[in-house]
Write a protein that holds these residues in place. Structure first.
Motif: not given
Length: 72
Positions: A15-19, A33-38, A47-51
């Motif tokens: 989708p246009e906005l993916a989790t 791994t995805v979080l490390k890429w960020t 980012t919305v909130g802390a998580r």
């Protein structure tokens, strides 16, 4: 630079906005791994909130098209 056609094929089901989970599943990597890429490799996210993070398809496209340039 990665093939634009290949990147479009990879991203087509998203989708246009993916989790984070959707991106990880698509790329066959762990969510960490995805979080490390960020953090370490410049993948942009909303980012919305802390998580809660969402990844725009256009940012994923840019990241994938240019991801191999860092290693050169």
């Amino acid at each position: 630079m990665n093939s634009q056609e290949a990147v479009e094929d990879i991203l087509s089901p998203l989708p246009e906005l993916a989790t984070t989970e959707e991106v990880a599943d698509l790329m066959r990597v762990k969510q960490q791994t995805v979080l490390k890429w960020t953090k370490d490799h410049g993948l942009k996210c909303i980012t919305v909130g802390a998580r809660v993070r969402r990844f725009r398809k256009k940012d994923l496209r840019e990241f994938l098209l240019n991801s191999d340039e860092a290693g050169e």
